[in-house]
Design an enzyme around this catalytic site. Sequence first.
Site, PDB file in Angstrom:
ATOM      1  N   VAL A 226       0.871  -1.197  -0.102  1.00  0.00           N
ATOM      2  CA  VAL A 226      -0.045  -0.081  -0.072  1.00  0.00           C
ATOM      3  C   VAL A 226       0.808   1.240   0.004  1.00  0.00           C
ATOM      4  O   VAL A 226       0.666   2.046  -0.722  1.00  0.00           O
ATOM      5  CB  VAL A 226      -0.947   0.102   1.255  1.00  0.00           C
ATOM      6  CG1 VAL A 226      -1.792   1.156   1.136  1.00  0.00           C
ATOM      7  CG2 VAL A 226      -1.842  -1.060   1.131  1.00  0.00           C
TER       8      VAL A 226
ATOM      9  N   LYS B  21     -12.066  -5.643  11.941  1.00  0.00           N
ATOM     10  CA  LYS B  21     -12.791  -4.774  11.110  1.00  0.00           C
ATOM     11  C   LYS B  21     -14.172  -4.764  11.681  1.00  0.00           C
ATOM     12  O   LYS B  21     -14.755  -3.445  11.702  1.00  0.00           O
ATOM     13  CB  LYS B  21     -12.828  -5.059   9.651  1.00  0.00           C
ATOM     14  CG  LYS B  21     -11.478  -5.177   8.836  1.00  0.00           C
ATOM     15  CD  LYS B  21     -11.347  -5.832   7.579  1.00  0.00           C
ATOM     16  CE  LYS B  21     -10.259  -5.579   6.864  1.00  0.00           C
ATOM     17  NZ  LYS B  21      -9.873  -6.745   5.716  1.00  0.00           N
TER      18      LYS B  21
END
Lengths: 441, 441
Positions: free
Chosen positions: B17, B206
């Site tokens: 990323v 999450k």
Amino acid sequence: MIDYRHLRVALLGAGAVGSQVAALLLKHGEELADRAGASLELAGIAVRDLDAPRDTDLPRELFTTDADSLIVGADIVIELMGGIEPARTRVLQAINSGADVVTANKALLATHGPEIFDAADQVGAQVYYEAAAAGAIPIIRPLRDSLAGDRVQRIMGIVNGTTNYILDRMDTEGADFADVLAQAQALGYAEADPTADVEGYDAAQKAAILASLAFHTAVPLESVHREGITEITTSMMDAARHAGYVIKLLAVCERLTGHEPSASGEAISVRVYPALVPRTHPLASVHGANNAVFVEAEAAGSLMFYGAGAGGVQTASAVLGDVVSAARRHVAGGVGVGESTRANLPVLEIGHAVTRYQITLEVDDRPGVLAIIATILSEGRVSIATVEQTVIADDGEAGARARLVIGTHKAREQDLSDTVARLAESDVVETVVSVLRVEGN
Amino acid sequence: MIDYRHLRVALLGAGAVGSQVAALLLKHGEELADRAGASLELAGIAVRDLDAPRDTDLPRELFTTDADSLIVGADIVIELMGGIEPARTRVLQAINSGADVVTANKALLATHGPEIFDAADQVGAQVYYEAAAAGAIPIIRPLRDSLAGDRVQRIMGIVNGTTNYILDRMDTEGADFADVLAQAQALGYAEADPTADVEGYDAAQKAAILASLAFHTAVPLESVHREGITEITTSMMDAARHAGYVIKLLAVCERLTGHEPSASGEAISVRVYPALVPRTHPLASVHGANNAVFVEAEAAGSLMFYGAGAGGVQTASAVLGDVVSAARRHVAGGVGVGESTRANLPVLEIGHAVTRYQITLEVDDRPGVLAIIATILSEGRVSIATVEQTVIADDGEAGARARLVIGTHKAREQDLSDTVARLAESDVVETVVSVLRVEGN
């Protein structure tokens, strides 16, 4: 109890959305205060006629016809009157008296957006409009904020619930347009005058708003190409199904490259029309009056946002989200974030759009006809991807005829329409039955 | 040229990323400046080892091992190191030196979120984490802002791409878990050590982040019930398909009513497990490594957000959106919006969850067996909705047996597991083949 800062909220309009906004503000006031960091007092609801019948339990003393006084004392003004005037005047008045504005008014933003955003910029106010583009579906913040570091390449949206309801029922029941429209009107899914929906005006307003945001460009409503669904027939629906497609009214907003006169060679195309969508595409499974917005971005890839595109209480959710955002900004301080139109890309006419097409023709059924048609297409720079031919029974008078369904590769709209005109003039073509764009491949 | 305010951006980490974030920042710098209203200078990239091999063309002079100095001079710090330490220390250091923080670190936020958000609150800084919950899918802003005026009732998310890829291939190809996992590892969809994905740890992190946001409650990771997909067999997949379901690893975050000790009687349940989802539910058509988050809110109704849940460049899109938001806030002024945990609802243990179940048993095939089983269920307060019985060939030794697939109405998890224990002990039950929750009806 926390001693929150106190903010006065003025509501303009008490229709389907407005009355829900007021009811939720009163019902969930404490919860909203916790989230906003400020207590939100509904100072009043401005209406035209105090005695109009209303389907609501809202306290009578909240209603007033004196919008002027209400706006002057407000920190946040919620405009849910709809239409251009007096909504435009009220919104500008609110901005200039120092309030933030929350609006669900797509017609106003699509026609006077730049004027309103400029006015807000001048005084550091903010205009929130999550409810203006796809009802309850959060699409404004994702486009403006979440994708602010990316480059949106294309948006394809089902942004009008009425037309999706009609097309979905035509598709699933084989019903025809007029019948389904009449039923939709009876059920309250379509207005008595359905023009704004079925002719694509509503979708075009939303397309202008979405394209402005996605491409950082002021997109005038006049530059949005618009076609409605009134000419979609059951036989077009049947043919689409047979070929693995479904017909949807799409708002397509697209970045195109290689176009003058923009410095970068980039331009955009914004258009609303019924199109063939492959049944395997996520947009094909958007049923009933639901909406969905499919976004393709350079880095993020494909995203889809799905939900209720209309409805009083659903739209009220989006409006109240904006009210909380506005309140948080009042608490946090700082000036508003202006609309970004710095890219300012040219908006191309429909003739420059590039997509695939499905052309359905009735032709004479004799040797050499396909060669003639293929030549016309090729001369028109329209390349054939698929051809399907079905013989139509000889009716004795016109001679043997065949139906040709031609799928094209990507072509320029101008080339395509010139070519279709030549096809229509050709001796071997009896009728151009339909020309539909194909999107979503 | 506009003379923009200049902001220094420090990047911590140059993995999949991080290197994409750096490349896009450099490539689209001017465009991002227009949107942010500030020019964004990538001041440096802190890494552990300058000489580590990197699959990138980034200028060598940007790299440094001196994270301290980089952070001190930064307006915005992007933390993409992953893991708890030293990420936690670096993030707190950045906040305390006056920077805004952008992070994609779900492990860090799920375990030290409150500490980090408190630190930011103290100094009026802001922590952005759009990339931490579902990769490129914008879900944080919709939950925090767009739905701030609504009440979220339930979130059902497919938030782990690896497990969705595995389950999808098991479903469509009839392949078994171990084979698909090995292939996923070869293709780079799964890590060499797949534990975090297949055991549901990633999804649980999450879920904690989404539930905290949706319910304005600090949700400790320990309070998230977690089960992985390692015990899902091809025969469970087949049975699910036969019954019109697909098995998905779901993160379920739910508001429940009627529970002490919260003042409002409200509480929440947060859980991750493989569940049966009806094939007609929008989540059933989320294929491959894609993610989707389905949200039910009181006013907005059902919403779904769909897209890529992972991937370097996709996640970079979400990170850069946050960078632009942080930059806009620097330009606009004002303090950050703190995390709202004012509702602070109790998080219930899994035993309090209420859902439907599918219980598959092998039982003796003789008269009266169903009556015995029905009695056990009824005594356990588990109500039967459907029963399907199939005779299994008599193998001579064990006598005739049958397979019973029992679909239940909604039941409390505690009641269900007590009842299943009693079924397992019963003389007429040979084996409890599987117990799966059913979500999405």
